[in-house]
Design a protein around this motif. Structure first.
Motif, PDB file in Angstrom:
ATOM      1  N   HIS A 174      -9.203  -0.782  -4.584  1.00 47.29           N
ATOM      2  CA  HIS A 174      -8.720  -1.914  -5.473  1.00 47.29           C
ATOM      3  C   HIS A 174      -8.075  -1.604  -6.756  1.00 47.29           C
ATOM      4  CE1 HIS A 174      -9.308  -6.340  -7.161  1.00 47.29           C
ATOM      5  NE2 HIS A 174      -7.950  -5.925  -7.085  1.00 47.29           N
ATOM      6  N   PHE A 175      -6.742  -1.721  -6.827  1.00 47.38           N
ATOM      7  CA  PHE A 175      -5.848  -1.207  -7.945  1.00 47.38           C
ATOM      8  C   PHE A 175      -5.697  -2.415  -8.927  1.00 47.38           C
ATOM      9  CE2 PHE A 175      -5.040   1.846  -4.549  1.00 47.38           C
ATOM     10  CZ  PHE A 175      -4.847   2.958  -5.209  1.00 47.38           C
ATOM     11  N   VAL A 176      -5.876  -2.224 -10.232  1.00 47.95           N
ATOM     12  CA  VAL A 176      -5.420  -3.185 -11.237  1.00 47.95           C
ATOM     13  C   VAL A 176      -4.154  -2.500 -11.960  1.00 47.95           C
ATOM     14  CG1 VAL A 176      -6.102  -4.440 -13.064  1.00 47.95           C
ATOM     15  CG2 VAL A 176      -7.722  -3.846 -11.473  1.00 47.95           C
ATOM     16  N   VAL A 177      -2.987  -3.309 -11.976  1.00 47.14           N
ATOM     17  CA  VAL A 177      -1.862  -2.686 -12.354  1.00 47.14           C
ATOM     18  C   VAL A 177      -1.804  -3.452 -13.871  1.00 47.14           C
ATOM     19  CG1 VAL A 177       0.797  -2.694 -12.214  1.00 47.14           C
ATOM     20  CG2 VAL A 177      -0.627  -2.502 -10.314  1.00 47.14           C
ATOM     21  N   GLY A 178      -1.585  -2.592 -14.857  1.00 45.77           N
ATOM     22  CA  GLY A 178      -1.153  -3.005 -16.378  1.00 45.77           C
ATOM     23  C   GLY A 178       0.349  -2.423 -16.622  1.00 45.77           C
ATOM     24  N   ASP A 179       0.512  -2.354 -17.874  1.00 49.01           N
ATOM     25  CA  ASP A 179       1.664  -1.954 -18.433  1.00 49.01           C
ATOM     26  C   ASP A 179       1.987  -0.284 -18.345  1.00 49.01           C
ATOM     27  OD1 ASP A 179       4.177  -1.625 -19.727  1.00 49.01           O
ATOM     28  OD2 ASP A 179       3.835  -2.676 -21.434  1.00 49.01           O
ATOM     29  N   ALA A 213      -4.811  -2.814 -17.970  1.00 50.65           N
ATOM     30  CA  ALA A 213      -5.087  -2.534 -16.647  1.00 50.65           C
ATOM     31  C   ALA A 213      -6.885  -2.604 -16.537  1.00 50.65           C
ATOM     32  CB  ALA A 213      -4.767  -1.378 -16.211  1.00 50.65           C
ATOM     33  N   GLU A 214      -7.577  -2.499 -17.428  1.00 48.76           N
ATOM     34  CA  GLU A 214      -8.976  -2.508 -17.527  1.00 48.76           C
ATOM     35  C   GLU A 214      -9.561  -3.553 -16.519  1.00 48.76           C
ATOM     36  OE1 GLU A 214     -12.567  -0.552 -17.562  1.00 48.76           O
ATOM     37  OE2 GLU A 214     -10.775   0.105 -18.203  1.00 48.76           O
ATOM     38  N   PRO A 215     -10.321  -3.198 -15.321  1.00 51.70           N
ATOM     39  CA  PRO A 215     -10.646  -4.339 -14.684  1.00 51.70           C
ATOM     40  C   PRO A 215     -11.656  -5.159 -15.397  1.00 51.70           C
ATOM     41  CG  PRO A 215     -10.919  -2.338 -13.326  1.00 51.70           C
ATOM     42  CD  PRO A 215     -10.383  -1.976 -14.897  1.00 51.70           C
ATOM     43  N   SER A 216     -11.617  -6.405 -15.225  1.00 52.32           N
ATOM     44  CA  SER A 216     -12.849  -7.594 -15.846  1.00 52.32           C
ATOM     45  C   SER A 216     -14.102  -7.607 -14.769  1.00 52.32           C
ATOM     46  CB  SER A 216     -12.194  -8.847 -15.852  1.00 52.32           C
ATOM     47  OG  SER A 216     -11.852  -9.370 -14.779  1.00 52.32           O
TER      48      SER A 216
END
Length: 224
Positions: free
Chosen positions: A207-212, A180-183
């Protein structure tokens, strides 16, 4: 053991009625969905076997039609039924957001975004359009891409936000890699969107970044 020979309090359906769904194991919940076992195997045994073969409920739920139907005890009818259940779950969560309930709870918003985006195999860019009371007017996936990128066009986001008469937006996208770490690219497109939307007095709230299993918030990082 034949299921009807089990004590009543051990039967999944009765256990759910008496103690609530949260008291059931993954296998017991799956058994209620399956309803019947197969020859020589009761429904609880079948549920245990399927969980062992797939590895988890999540893996079973996100399996392709071919992967799902090739397992004994499953088939096209069960696959269709499962897809309907999953879609109803997503619509239920969406309705909670649209009533304005979800944005009072950051944790609920995270759960909703996980349900919407986590298991997608391609990157998808999702926008929540909000009124001036931070209530959801509409929500949609605006862009989809490859396994590691989606092209995002600020002009299209501005256009849609104006169509909805939105006062602000919340952005979200998934990382199919599970991280999920934003680039840096994520941060750049967020700045471009913020600049474009500010020209028409529309704010980006987050702004949300969705990972596992993880969701990273730009607002919590101090980037918005």
């Amino acid at each position: 053991m034949v299921l009807k020979h089990l004590p009543a309090e051990s039967l999944p359906r009765e256990k759910l009625i008496n103690r609530g769904s949260q008291a059931l194991s993954d296998a017991e919940l799956l058994a209620i969905f399956l309803r019947t076992g197969t020859k020589g195997m009761n429904v609880l045994q079948l549920a245990d076997r399927l969980l062992a073969e797939f590895g988890s409920l999540r893996a079973l739920f996100s399996a392709s039609q071919h992967e799902f139907c090739q397992h004994k005890g499953l088939g096209l009818a069960k696959y269709v039924q499962l897809q309907a259940v999953l879609e109803m779950s997503q619509r239920y969560l969406s309705e909670r957001l649209q009533r304005g309930d979800g944005l009072n709870s950051p944790q609920h918003t995270r759960h909703y975004l996980l349900a919407m985006l986590r298991d997608r195999h391609r990157e998808a860019f999702y926008v929540l359009f909000l009124d001036n009371q931070n209530r959801v007017i509409a929500d949609e996936i605006m862009f989809e891409g490859t396994i590691d990128a989606a092209s995002v066009y600020p002009r299209e986001v501005v256009k849609r936000a104006l169509q909805h008469n939105a006062a602000s937006v919340i952005l979200a996208h998934n990382h199919p890699s599970g991280i999920a770490e934003p680039s840096q690219a994520d941060r750049r497109i967020t700045r471009r969107l913020a600049d474009a939307l500010s020209l028409v007095d529309i704010r980006i709230l987050d702004h949300f970044v969705v990972g596992d299993g993880e969701v990273v918030s730009f607002a919590e990082r101090g980037w918005i």
